[in-house]
Design a protein around this motif. Structure first.
Motif: not given
Length: 313
Positions: A45-59
């Protein structure tokens, strides 16, 4: 005198007795299966949430996604074999399978260690140099840090594994553990393990201690920066940025120290097994809950993800 070479081939498999000696085997099986499923579900779920939400595409979330992948891999390497042995009613593991498990267990443990240090540096830059964060934590640097961690971990573990293959294992093939680990295997060897012991003490110890020191230094600077923040709200915001990571660091290193960095005279199979279960099974399961509990952005992404799965458009 019996020939030593004859004894080398006498052990073709080991018996993992770590949890087989415990009562209520069925209860332990259900417990470990439940924790493993929770580990996989939470980290996926963590992996999917990060990959699908562009706001979380940070270091910060790039490193967290790598940590989630390592937690799934680390837990799978250990728990799946243990569950398989319970289902088939055998504690046996072949010599080659044991070395393979040993290799990946140590690789993923080192990667957890390195990623926690890298994440502490990311928090240090975010708190102490917020205006320069985007210029310092570039995508190229993030990829380089993760790739470098992979290279160092694999080279070190390859050296461990190659030195393990030169050892002789005689009559005793019972490992008082629930997976193949370095120290229980060295205890079974009838060869001179001086080189292996020195490697663990010098190289492996350095690679565990150096990241831990980096984490301590990072948090000393972070604490100094937080204390200079004039408002309580600002201090709380800075603390919430690092609180989850600090909790995971404490859980991971606390159990590692309890197993590997205490006098051998104080070791017992029961306490070592309990402490090892904490950092190999419980910690990977708890990480998703710890990181999402106080993180509004991640919780929002998870709600969006779960809502999208329940009510697809």
């Amino acid at each position: 005198m019996p020939m030593r070479g004859a004894n080398q081939s006498s052990v073709s498999e080991f018996l993992l007795l770590g949890l087989s000696r415990q009562p209520q085997q069925q209860l332990l099986f259900v417990l470990f299966l439940s924790m493993y499923l929770a580990t996989v579900l939470g980290n996926v779920l963590i992996l999917l949430a990060i990959s699908t939400d562009s706001r979380l595409h940070i270091p910060m979330y790039f490193f967290l996604s790598n940590l989630s992948f390592m937690d799934i891999s680390f837990s799978s390497t250990i728990v799946l074999k243990m569950l398989q042995n319970h289902v088939v009613g055998s504690q046996a593991i072949s010599f080659s399978a044991c070395l393979t498990q040993l290799y990946f267990v140590i690789v993923f443990a080192y990667m957890d260690n390195f990623l926690l240090a890298v994440m502490s540096y990311d928090h240090f830059v975010a708190v102490c140099h917020p205006l320069h964060y985007t210029t310092k934590m570039t995508p190229q640097l993030c990829v380089l840090l993760v790739t470098g961690s992979w290279v160092i971990a694999n080279l070190n573990v390859l050296l461990h594994t190659l030195l393990m293959t030169r050892l002789s294992f005689c009559a005793d093939n019972m490992i008082a553990h629930f997976f193949c680990d370095v120290l229980p295997l060295l205890k079974l060897s009838c060869s001179d393990t001086y080189i292996n012991d020195m490697l663990i003490l010098l190289v492996a110890g350095l690679l565990m201690i150096a990241p831990f020191i980096c984490i301590l230094i990072s948090y000393i600077f972070i604490a100094c920066a937080v204390l200079r923040v004039p408002t309580t709200k600002g201090k709380w915001k800075a603390f919430s940025t690092c609180g989850s990571h600090l909790a995971v660091v404490s859980l991971f290193y606390g159990t590692i120290i309890a197993v590997y960095f205490k006098p051998s005279s104080t070791h017992s199979a029961e306490t070592d097994t309990a402490a090892t279960v904490l950092y190999t099974v419980v910690t990977p399961m708890m990480n998703p809950f710890i990181y999402s509990l106080r993180n509004k952005d991640l919780k929002g992404a998870l709600r969006t993800l779960i809502g999208r799965k329940r009510f697809p458009i």
